[in-house]
Scaffold this motif. Structure first.
Motif, PDB file in Angstrom:
ATOM      1  N   ALA A  85       0.903  -1.314   0.072  1.00 21.09           N
ATOM      2  CA  ALA A  85       0.066  -0.020  -0.012  1.00 21.09           C
ATOM      3  C   ALA A  85       0.672   1.301  -0.086  1.00 21.09           C
ATOM      4  CB  ALA A  85      -0.860   0.101   0.999  1.00 21.09           C
ATOM      5  N   GLU A  86       1.938   1.144  -0.855  1.00 19.02           N
ATOM      6  CA  GLU A  86       2.982   2.336  -0.732  1.00 19.02           C
ATOM      7  C   GLU A  86       2.628   3.038  -2.222  1.00 19.02           C
ATOM      8  OE1 GLU A  86       6.614   1.386   2.010  1.00 19.02           O
ATOM      9  OE2 GLU A  86       6.199  -0.309   0.251  1.00 19.02           O
ATOM     10  N   ARG A  91      -4.238  -4.376  -3.642  1.00 20.82           N
ATOM     11  CA  ARG A  91      -5.114  -4.347  -4.741  1.00 20.82           C
ATOM     12  C   ARG A  91      -4.678  -5.972  -5.787  1.00 20.82           C
ATOM     13  NH1 ARG A  91      -0.519  -1.239  -5.540  1.00 20.82           N
ATOM     14  NH2 ARG A  91       0.801  -1.387  -7.145  1.00 20.82           N
ATOM     15  N   VAL A  92      -5.820  -6.263  -6.401  1.00 16.99           N
ATOM     16  CA  VAL A  92      -5.925  -7.585  -7.320  1.00 16.99           C
ATOM     17  C   VAL A  92      -6.270  -6.862  -8.614  1.00 16.99           C
ATOM     18  CG1 VAL A  92      -7.145  -9.411  -7.748  1.00 16.99           C
ATOM     19  CG2 VAL A  92      -6.635  -8.829  -5.569  1.00 16.99           C
ATOM     20  N   SER A 114      -9.425  -2.602  -5.366  1.00 17.06           N
ATOM     21  CA  SER A 114      -8.816  -2.214  -4.253  1.00 17.06           C
ATOM     22  C   SER A 114      -9.119  -3.281  -3.109  1.00 17.06           C
ATOM     23  CB  SER A 114      -8.907  -0.752  -3.845  1.00 17.06           C
ATOM     24  OG  SER A 114      -8.355  -0.005  -4.903  1.00 17.06           O
ATOM     25  N   LEU A 115      -8.232  -3.855  -2.264  1.00 17.40           N
ATOM     26  CA  LEU A 115      -8.596  -4.493  -1.137  1.00 17.40           C
ATOM     27  C   LEU A 115      -8.573  -3.452   0.117  1.00 17.40           C
ATOM     28  CD1 LEU A 115      -6.273  -7.518  -1.784  1.00 17.40           C
ATOM     29  CD2 LEU A 115      -8.469  -7.573  -2.281  1.00 17.40           C
ATOM     30  N   ALA A 124      -3.270   1.440   5.443  1.00 17.64           N
ATOM     31  CA  ALA A 124      -2.185   2.198   5.790  1.00 17.64           C
ATOM     32  C   ALA A 124      -0.976   1.868   4.989  1.00 17.64           C
ATOM     33  CB  ALA A 124      -1.945   2.696   6.874  1.00 17.64           C
ATOM     34  N   PRO A 125      -0.105   2.561   4.624  1.00 19.18           N
ATOM     35  CA  PRO A 125       1.242   1.857   3.953  1.00 19.18           C
ATOM     36  C   PRO A 125       2.000   1.121   5.029  1.00 19.18           C
ATOM     37  CG  PRO A 125       0.871   4.592   3.458  1.00 19.18           C
ATOM     38  CD  PRO A 125      -0.178   4.068   4.197  1.00 19.18           C
ATOM     39  N   GLN A 126       2.357   0.146   4.681  1.00 15.44           N
ATOM     40  CA  GLN A 126       3.142  -0.767   5.571  1.00 15.44           C
ATOM     41  C   GLN A 126       2.506  -1.515   6.644  1.00 15.44           C
ATOM     42  OE1 GLN A 126       6.578  -1.553   5.585  1.00 15.44           O
ATOM     43  NE2 GLN A 126       7.094  -0.284   3.750  1.00 15.44           N
TER      44      GLN A 126
END
Length: 376
Positions: A85-86, A91-92, A114-115, A124-126
Motif C-alpha cells: 500500500a505504498e 490490490r488485485v 482495491s482490497l 495504511a502504508p506498510q
C-alpha cells in the motif's frame, strides 16, 4: 492420462535437453512421481511474455505479482500485487492472456480492485504485505506475509469480490513474531503461498521455518516450513504439516547473498499439490523448480511447539521434483505465482508469474504450459 487440457504431446524426459531454450510445443514428463505412475504429470511449454517495470494502469504502477488465480465467471486471471500500500492501494488485477498457435503472445491488464481493511477503509502504508491469492466461495482468499522486524503478524483474510473486508482466519499459536526473535516467523519468510484443497479447506504455507522450528535454508541445509490446513467455514486451523524446503542450490558470487524458499503452491484435482521453490543467488540469478507434494502420510504437528526440540518421529510431506525451469533452458525471474486457468482462445494452461519487486532490473514475467495429469 486424464487431460486438464487438450493437447498433442511431443514427449521428452524432464531435463533431457541441453542448454538450448525450450521450444513451443516441447513436453517435459515426470511419468512416475514417488514411484507411482498414477501420479504421472507432463508439461508442454507454450511460451513466455512479460510486462516491463514502469507500466501503469489507472495511474497505479503495475507489478509485484505474488499471487495468481483464475476466475471461472469472467474467464480472466486475477493477480495479487505485493505492494505494501505504498505505490497504490493493496490490490488485485484482472488479466487477459493472449495465446495463439504460435504460443503465448501477451498478458494485458484490464483493471485493478482495491482490497480494503476492517471497516472498509484503505490499508495504511506498510500495514499489510499481500503475498498469496485464491478465489473461493466468498471471494478473494489472500495472505499478508507479516514482518518479523516490524512485529506485524501474518494473516489470512477473506475479501468480497469488490475488495471489501469480510473476515480473517485465526492465527495458530507460535506464528506471531516476537521482539526477541525466539519464536514466530522469520522476517519476510512467512505466509507466501495459499491453495484451496479439493475438500474445500484452505492450505497456507510458510516460506521457511519458524524461528523455534529451525534455520532458514542454507547451501548445505534444508528448512522445515509449516503448512497450515484451515477449515474454510470457521477459519480455524485444523492441522499442520512439515514441508522440507531444499538447500540453496547455488552460492552467490564471491560469497554474496543466496536463499531458497517456498514461494507458491497449487492443489490438483487428486489432492496432490504442486509447489514452487524459488531460489536466488547474488550475481547468478534465480533457480525455479516445481515439485509434486503428497500430504497423505505426513505427521500432524499442530501440537508440537518446536520442531527443533521435538525428539519423536516426524514424517514430512513427500515431495519430488517434476519440472526445473532452468533445466529446460528457460531463464526465469522471481517466480512467485501459479494458477491453472484458460487463455482467451479457450486453451487450459498452467500460468506462472514473476514478482518484479518494482525494480527496473526485473520484469513481470509470465510462462505458460499445458499440463496433463494421469489420474486413476
Amino acid at each position: 492420462m486424464k487431460p486438464l487440457v487438450s493437447a498433442t504431446f511431443l514427449t521428452l524426459a524432464s531435463g533431457s535437453i541441453g542448454a538450448q531454450a525450450a521450444e513451443i510445443g516441447a513436453t517435459f514428463e515426470k511419468p512416475c512421481p514417488f514411484g507411482d505412475c498414477s501420479a504421472g504429470i507432463a508439461f508442454t511449454f507454450l511460451g513466455e511474455t512479460s510486462i516491463q517495470t514502469g507500466f501503469s494502469e489507472a495511474d497505479v504502477e503495475f507489478g509485484g505479482i505474488s499471487g495468481l488465480d483464475f476466475d471461472q465467471a469472467t474467464g480472466r486471471f486475477v493477480a495479487l500485487s505485493d505492494d505494501r500500500a505504498e505505490r497504490g492501494p493493496a490490490r488485485v488485477y484482472e488479466l487477459d492472456v493472449d495465446l495463439s498457435a504460435q504460443g503465448l503472445q501477451g498478458v494485458s491488464v484490464r483493471r485493478h480492485i482495491s482490497l480494503l481493511d476492517v471497516g472498509d477503509i484503505p490499508f495504511a502504508p506498510q500495514s499489510v504485505d499481500p503475498e498469496a491469492l485464491r478465489l473461493g466461495p466468498e471471494g478473494f482468499y489472500w495472505t499478508s506475509e507479516g514482518g518479523g522486524s516490524s512485529q506485524l503478524p501474518p494473516s489470512v483474510r477473506v475479501s468480497f469480490p469488490d475488495g471489501k473486508h469480510l473476515r480473517e482466519f485465526a492465527l495458530p499459536d507460535g506464528f506471531a513474531p516476537t521482539a526477541e526473535g525466539s519464536s514466530g516467523i522469520h522476517d519476510n519468510l512467512a505466509f507466501e503461498s495459499l491453495t484451496m484443497l479439493p475438500s474445500g479447506d484452505v492450505l497456507v504455507a510458510l516460506e521457511a521455518a519458524l524461528q523455534q522450528d529451525g534455520p532458514k535454508p542454507g547451501l548445505m541445509l534444508g528448512s522445515p516450513a509449516r503448512m497450515v490446513q484451515f477449515d474454510v467455514l470457521s477459519g480455524k486451523p485444523k492441522a499442520q504439516y512439515v514441508y522440507m524446503i531444499s538447500p540453496v542450490p547455488q552460492a552467490g558470487v564471491d560469497g554474496e547473498k543466496a536463499m531458497n524458499g517456498l514461494s507458491e503452491m497449487l492443489a490438483l484435482e487428486d489432492g496432490r499439490i504442486l509447489t514452487v521453490e524459488r531460489s536466488f543467488a547474488e550475481g547468478a540469478g534465480n533457480t525455479i523448480k516445481i515439485f509434486m507434494v503428497d500430504l497423505s502420510n505426513a505427521t500432524d504437528v499442530s501440537h508440537i511447539s518446536s520442531l527443533a526440540r521435538h525428539e519423536d518421529l516426524i514424517v514430512p510431506a513427500r515431495k519430488t521434483e517434476v519440472l526445473d525451469l532452468n533445466g529446460i533452458g528457460l531463464r526465469p525471474d522471481n517466480i512467485e505465482a501459479m494458477a491453472i486457468g484458460r487463455a482467451g482462445d479457450g486453451t487450459e494452461i498452467l500460468l506462472l508469474a514473476a514478482d518484479n519487486n518494482f525494480s527496473a532490473r526485473q520484469k513481470s514475467q509470465f510462462f505458460a504450459f499445458e499440463i496433463v495429469q494421469r489420474l486413476q
